[in-house]
Design an enzyme around this catalytic site. Structure first.
Site, PDB file in Angstrom:
ATOM      1  N   LYS A  22       0.634  -1.185   0.022  1.00 39.07           N
ATOM      2  CA  LYS A  22       0.052   0.242   0.246  1.00 39.07           C
ATOM      3  C   LYS A  22       1.096   1.279  -0.130  1.00 39.07           C
ATOM      4  CE  LYS A  22      -1.783   1.886   3.968  1.00 39.07           C
ATOM      5  NZ  LYS A  22      -2.044   2.999   4.144  1.00 39.07           N
ATOM      6  N   ASN A  23       1.775   1.050   0.905  1.00 41.11           N
ATOM      7  CA  ASN A  23       2.562   2.526   1.314  1.00 41.11           C
ATOM      8  C   ASN A  23       4.442   3.118  -0.634  1.00 41.11           C
ATOM      9  OD1 ASN A  23       1.102   2.535   3.093  1.00 41.11           O
ATOM     10  ND2 ASN A  23       2.800   2.826   4.781  1.00 41.11           N
ATOM     11  N   ARG A  93      -4.129  10.398   4.894  1.00 39.05           N
ATOM     12  CA  ARG A  93      -2.938  11.177   5.254  1.00 39.05           C
ATOM     13  C   ARG A  93      -1.986  11.574   3.901  1.00 39.05           C
ATOM     14  NH1 ARG A  93      -1.944  14.014   9.204  1.00 39.05           N
ATOM     15  NH2 ARG A  93       0.578  14.179   8.830  1.00 39.05           N
ATOM     16  N   CYS A 117      -5.325  12.392  13.621  1.00 33.02           N
ATOM     17  CA  CYS A 117      -4.449  11.324  13.458  1.00 33.02           C
ATOM     18  C   CYS A 117      -4.762  11.045  14.736  1.00 33.02           C
ATOM     19  CB  CYS A 117      -3.566  10.769  12.209  1.00 33.02           C
ATOM     20  SG  CYS A 117      -2.935   9.625  12.697  1.00 33.02           S
ATOM     21  N   ARG A 122       1.401  13.940  13.535  1.00 33.22           N
ATOM     22  CA  ARG A 122       1.530  14.218  11.879  1.00 33.22           C
ATOM     23  C   ARG A 122       1.864  15.602  10.914  1.00 33.22           C
ATOM     24  NH1 ARG A 122      -0.592   8.745   9.583  1.00 33.22           N
ATOM     25  NH2 ARG A 122       1.685   8.610   8.427  1.00 33.22           N
ATOM     26  N   PRO A 123       2.842  16.275  11.583  1.00 36.23           N
ATOM     27  CA  PRO A 123       2.869  17.802  10.905  1.00 36.23           C
ATOM     28  C   PRO A 123       3.017  17.010   8.909  1.00 36.23           C
ATOM     29  CG  PRO A 123       4.602  17.262  12.393  1.00 36.23           C
ATOM     30  CD  PRO A 123       3.626  16.025  12.447  1.00 36.23           C
ATOM     31  N   ASP A 313       5.023   0.052  12.087  1.00 34.16           N
ATOM     32  CA  ASP A 313       3.924  -0.072  11.637  1.00 34.16           C
ATOM     33  C   ASP A 313       3.771  -1.912  12.085  1.00 34.16           C
ATOM     34  OD1 ASP A 313       3.030   2.374  10.424  1.00 34.16           O
ATOM     35  OD2 ASP A 313       3.900   1.514   8.311  1.00 34.16           O
ATOM     36  N   ARG A 405      -8.671  -0.359   5.286  1.00 33.25           N
ATOM     37  CA  ARG A 405      -7.768   0.935   4.369  1.00 33.25           C
ATOM     38  C   ARG A 405      -6.403   0.370   4.115  1.00 33.25           C
ATOM     39  NH1 ARG A 405      -6.044   4.747   8.216  1.00 33.25           N
ATOM     40  NH2 ARG A 405      -4.491   5.312   6.474  1.00 33.25           N
TER      41      ARG A 405
END
Ligand code: UD1
Length: 446
Positions: A22-23, A93, A117, A122-123, A313, A405
């Site tokens: 996914k990422n 995001r 989140c 999470r900037p 993760d 997701r």
């Protein structure tokens, strides 16, 4: 909204396939915005996040055809749109990955700031700092990043932040710099395999990129990117999750395809707990991997770090595993130091976990017992499912839309291995009129 009902305490055995990452897929899909040719991808997982990004890309003028077998064809039809609206960006995001390619190819971008989140602060300051260094004029107004640049110019950019580099920030910058005039050097770049996969795909599109997989990426800008054909790498987080599923249920599971070099740290920590892991190599660096659980899991100490360290993760799933170890384990997360919402939910299954800042101490227990639990974010959901598989009795995991997701048919895959995970609609329970859900229950994670 769906829930999982898990009949636990079953040993998982057999073989199961690993989906595309996914990422890796998300920033690669976003990179089509920088290209003038068609992008043919394979191994794109059928996930809610992938479909959310496809919806966003459609509003940005991209035509897409997604086949059943993970084949995806993307082509930009019109370059007029430049606004990524809040309603689409807030779902995920990773939508921020459109910012760099959009700006680089269209000269302007107006992208909603991603929402709040559940895994911590999470900037996106590093993304914006990098694009500003490439000469973009950037301001934030009414919840949107507004960026303009007639043509970006190569620059030297330091992307290190308080918790290491940034994965999607490196993706954004790298995609943007491929079309900048001159040379860009990204220092403290993220080394994650997903960044490398994006870089490989950009190279196939005609980009000049060196140093992929190292903290120093050098990019010589080109005037145009063309089409490409690319296969997305296997999902190392899904692979790790299924390895832990085997380990926590006392099982014996073979997974394929995987990239063994992407799983070195996970393998090391699992071996410390007594798990036996064997790999057999295939072609194109791909392999299969067999995980065999020990009779009793040993405790261990680990820290989630940027790649090649143990991925944040996988932190939640490892916590579920260590809650069944014979002794005391310690887990620290240096990437997202507040990512511990799963600890309390694991406690409902009988896990004994004490959190102190970015560290959790886990007192292993001989058995977990089924309970009702609530998923708070994507990887936390996976941890609860793993704990439910090992627990005695029935576990109900609610809000598994988080899981959908990022995991392709996880329930089907676990059932294929002998698990009993039933998906059903979670019908709302009637509540008295004066009762209101706490705000934290409504938060959307990214
Ligand atoms: C990506 C992954 C996510 C993973 C994370 C860390 C995707 C779609 N998501 O998220 O699954 O958990 O990497 O491996 O690929 N930070 C800043 N400023 C920034 C950006 C980040 O301070 O501008 C901080 C974050 O708060 C965090 C750390 O840097 O503490 C790492 O974040 P980052 O690598 O950016 O995570 P994502 O790319 O959002």
């Amino acid at each position: 909204m769906d829930k999982f009902t898990i009949d636990g305490n079953r040993r998982l055995t057999g073989q199961v396939g690993i989906s595309g990452s996914k990422n890796a897929a998300l920033p690669i899909m976003a990179a089509v915005l920088a290209s003038d040719g068609p992008l043919h991808l394979s191994g794109v997982p059928d996930l809610v996040d992938v479909h959310s990004l496809l919806s966003l890309l459609e509003t940005l003028g991209v035509d897409s055809q997604y086949g059943d077998d993970g084949q995806l064809r993307l082509l930009v039809q019109t370059r007029q749109p430049h606004v990524a609206h809040y309603d689409l960006v807030r779902r995920m995001r990773a939508s921020i990955c459109v910012l760099g390619p959009l700006l680089a190819r269209r000269g302007r971008a107006r992208v909603s700031l991603p929402g709040g989140c559940n895994i911590g602060h999470r900037p996106i300051d590093l993304h914006l700092k990098g694009l500003a260094a490439l000469g973009a004029d950037i301001r934030v107004e009414q919840g949107y990043v507004i960026a303009t640049a007639e043509r970006l110019c190569g620059a030297s950019i330091f992307l290190g932040g308080p918790c290491g580099s940034t994965v999607t920030g490196t993706c954004n910058l790298m995609s943007a710099a491929t079309l900048a005039e001159g040379r860009t050097v990204i220092e403290a770049a993220a080394c994650e395999p997903e960044v490398v996969d994006l870089g490989e795909c950009l190279r196939k599109m005609g980009a000049h990129i060196d140093g992929l997989g190292t903290p120093r990426i050098e990019i010589e800008g080109v005037s145009q990117l063309g089409g490409a054909t690319h296969r997305v790498i296997p999902d190392r987080i899904e692979a790790a999750t299924l390895m832990i599923a085997a380990a926590i249920t006392g099982g014996h599971v073979e997974i394929a395809p995987i990239r063994p070099d992407h799983l070195v740290a996970v393998r090391e920590v699992l071996e410390q707990t007594g798990v036996r892991i064997e790999t057999s190599t295939g072609c194109d660096s791909l392999a299969s991997l067999v995980t065999t659980a020990p009779p009793v899991l040993a405790p261990t100490t680990l820290t989630a770090l940027p790649y090649p360290g143990i991925p944040t993760d996988v932190q939640a799933q490892l916590m579920a595993l260590l809650s069944r170890a014979d002794g005391i384990s310690v887990i620290t997360d240096k990437v997202f130091p507040d990512r511990f919402l799963h600890a309390a939910e694991l406690g409902r299954l009988g896990a004994r976990i004490v959190r102190e800042g970015p560290t959790a101490v886990i007192h292993g227990v001989p058995r977990l017992s089924g309970a009702n639990v609530m998923a708070s974010d994507l990887r936390a959901s996976a941890a609860l499912v793993l704990a439910g598989l090992a627990a005695e009795g029935t576990t109900t995991v609610r809000r598994i839309y988080h899981l959908d997701r990022g995991y392709e048919r996880l329930d089907t895959k676990l059932n294929q291995l002998g698990g009993q995970v039933i998906r059903s609609e979670d019908k709302p329970v009637a509540t008295p009129p004066h009762w209101a859900a706490p705000a934290s229950h409504l938060a959307i994670d990214g």
